[in-house]
Design an enzyme around this catalytic site. Structure first.
Site, PDB file in Angstrom:
ATOM      1  N   ASP A 264       0.866  -1.185   0.000  1.00  0.00           N
ATOM      2  CA  ASP A 264       0.000   0.000   0.000  1.00  0.00           C
ATOM      3  C   ASP A 264       0.900   1.232   0.000  1.00  0.00           C
ATOM      4  O   ASP A 264       1.808   1.357   0.831  1.00  0.00           O
ATOM      5  CB  ASP A 264      -0.906  -0.005   1.239  1.00  0.00           C
ATOM      6  CG  ASP A 264      -1.995   1.055   1.145  1.00  0.00           C
ATOM      7  OD1 ASP A 264      -3.167   0.676   0.966  1.00  0.00           O
ATOM      8  OD2 ASP A 264      -1.665   2.251   1.243  1.00  0.00           O
TER       9      ASP A 264
ATOM     10  N   ASP B 188      -3.619   2.527  -5.381  1.00  0.00           N
ATOM     11  CA  ASP B 188      -2.399   2.546  -4.564  1.00  0.00           C
ATOM     12  C   ASP B 188      -2.178   1.266  -3.787  1.00  0.00           C
ATOM     13  O   ASP B 188      -1.418   1.263  -2.837  1.00  0.00           O
ATOM     14  CB  ASP B 188      -2.389   3.795  -3.666  1.00  0.00           C
ATOM     15  CG  ASP B 188      -2.897   3.547  -2.270  1.00  0.00           C
ATOM     16  OD1 ASP B 188      -3.861   2.768  -2.134  1.00  0.00           O
ATOM     17  OD2 ASP B 188      -2.333   4.110  -1.335  1.00  0.00           O
ATOM     18  N   GLU B 189      -2.825   0.163  -4.188  1.00  0.00           N
ATOM     19  CA  GLU B 189      -2.573  -1.068  -3.439  1.00  0.00           C
ATOM     20  C   GLU B 189      -2.673  -2.305  -4.319  1.00  0.00           C
ATOM     21  O   GLU B 189      -3.372  -2.311  -5.328  1.00  0.00           O
ATOM     22  CB  GLU B 189      -3.497  -1.190  -2.231  1.00  0.00           C
ATOM     23  CG  GLU B 189      -4.950  -1.135  -2.564  1.00  0.00           C
ATOM     24  CD  GLU B 189      -5.847  -1.323  -1.348  1.00  0.00           C
ATOM     25  OE1 GLU B 189      -5.594  -2.249  -0.544  1.00  0.00           O
ATOM     26  OE2 GLU B 189      -6.818  -0.566  -1.226  1.00  0.00           O
TER      27      GLU B 189
END
Ligand code: TTP
Ligand code: MG
Length: 418
Positions: free
Chosen positions: A30, A128-129
């Site tokens: 993350d 974002d992960e």
């Protein structure tokens, strides 16, 4: 423990042979304060000052929300989704920047390209992960998994200028909890023997799938920690939360059989919405804002994965917070390479919105694309953002009927691309 800081060499991971008895090793990666990290790349002087990405605070009168805040700003209690006016009250001296969505998609793609090199299987779950199954290349060696994660962090930093945190565990849900434990730039390893003691003291909110409402319901039953949840009677949880209760009980036991799946990473929908600075009473202005949102959305989708879509959904929130959505699915897909896609999809969105604009003041308008169809020639993940110039929808605008991009609602809006 900021272990990533000492990871500056690349141990060139060598795949090892897994044995039949090998438990899975899953990474959850993350990005740290993602939007803020991207903005800081261009303005390193902001690295150590409180930085808030979100709506214009307008001297404390702004109405939108915080997208994210860097870690110095979080010391003041500023968090994602908090009203920007609250953030301003907490840290009026912070730097406030509007989100620039044109940067985050490409930054995400660059990160995912790095992660792909470190994974047996990569599942991108958001901008974002991502989850990485690294079982085969680690061959059941958890110490090797840690050094692989340190190397991954260093490569992401070196190649994209961005910082990330990694959770390492035998399954997705524990890895997801773990990646959040030592932010920013942390690595948290939870081998199978430590799963129970790792989860036991954590607040139920730490579990993915346990939002504030669920946590409040559980709290009423005296269930505060993941350990409490694991010890609860699953029948009570079923009665309280239905099948979701049973799922939470399972993951509280560290039991999550979901595989890391490359295809699952493909999102099912992509949306964009805006809250007006002032409730909007003019239907034309709401329509123009929707047209602008749709253009941004198609542009963003075009940069991200370019699949054709078949469904357009619109959302309206009236000033009394009544929220309506309307969707239409077309038989002929909207293809990203076709010049009529903006005009056609706008015609659908407009027809859905118009009957809802009955004179009541509007607080929020949103649009969403779904029903994606993998297009032939769709970009592979490994070539994201490489080679193909983005379709310039604004240039197509002249050909479309509608005034694409002609309306800026006074810079008052908070746009959320999800
Ligand atoms: P997150 O990963 O939740 O947050 P983050 O990366 O900013 O910070 P952290 O270090 O805690 O992971 O979300 C990723 C991005 O998504 C974030 O940078 C901005 C955006 N976002 C919003 O716009 N609104 C929101 O409410 C949230 C939670 C995120
Ligand atoms: Mg993040």
């Amino acid at each position: 423990m900021q272990e990533g800081a000492r990871a500056d060499q690349d141990p060139s991971p060598t795949p090892k042979q897994p044995t039949a008895a090998t438990t899975r090793i899953v990474f959850h990666v993350d990005m740290d304060a993602f939007y803020a990290g991207v903005e800081t790349r261009e303005r390193p002087e902001l690295k150590h000052v409180p930085l808030v990405i979100g709506a214009d605070p307008r001297g404390g009168q702004g109405r939108g929300v915080v997208c994210t805040a860097n870690y110095p700003a979080r010391k003041y209690g500023i968090r994602s989704a908090m009203p920007i006016s609250t953030a301003y009250r907490l840290a009026p001296h912070a730097v406030f920047l509007p989100p620039d969505f044109s940067k985050y998609g490409p930054a995400s793609e660059a990160v995912m390209q790095v992660l792909e090199r470190y994974a047996d299987v990569l599942e991108v779950v958001g901008m974002d992960e991502a989850y990485l199954d690294v079982t085969a290349r680690c061959g059941g060696d958890w110490r090797f998994a840690r050094s692989l994660a340190l190397s991954l962090q260093a490569a992401v930093k070196r190649e994209t200028g961005l910082s990330c945190s990694v959770g390492i565990a035998p399954n997705k849900s524990v890895a997801k909890v773990a990646s959040d434990r030592r932010k920013p730039h942390g690595v948290t390893v939870v081998p199978p023997s430590q799963v129970a003691q790792f989860l036991d003291p954590l607040a139920t909110r730490c579990l993915n799938g346990c939002g504030p409402k669920t946590a409040a319901l559980l709290e009423e039953e005296g269930i505060r920690t993941v350990g409490d949840l694991a010890r609860a009677d699953p029948k009570t949880l079923d009665a309280l939360l239905g099948s979701h209760g049973h799922w939470l009980w399972r993951i509280a036991h560290g039991d999550d059989p979901r595989p890391v799946e490359a295809e699952r990473g493909a999102r099912k929908s992509r949306g964009n919405e805006t809250t007006f600075g002032r409730d909007q009473e003019h239907p034309d202005k709401v329509l123009l804002a929707a047209a602008d949102l749709l253009e941004e959305l198609i542009d963003s989708h075009d940069r991200r994965d370019r699949r054709s879509f078949t469904t357009v959904t619109v959302k309206l929130r009236y000033s009394d917070f009544t929220t309506l959505t309307r969707a239409r699915t077309e038989e002929v897909p909207f293809e990203m390479d076709r010049a009529d896609t903006p005009g056609r999809s706008w015609a659908v969105a407009k027809n859905l919105l118009q009957p809802l604009l009955d004179g009541r003041p509007i607080r929020l308008v949103g649009v969403r694309l779904s029903g994606f169809i993998a297009a032939q020639g769709q970009r592979a993940l490994s070539s994201y953002g490489v080679g193909l110039p983005p379709v310039r929808l604004r240039h197509r605008a002249a050909a479309a009927e509608k005034p694409w991009g002609a309306f800026d609602p006074g810079g008052l809006r908070q746009v959320v691309l999800a």
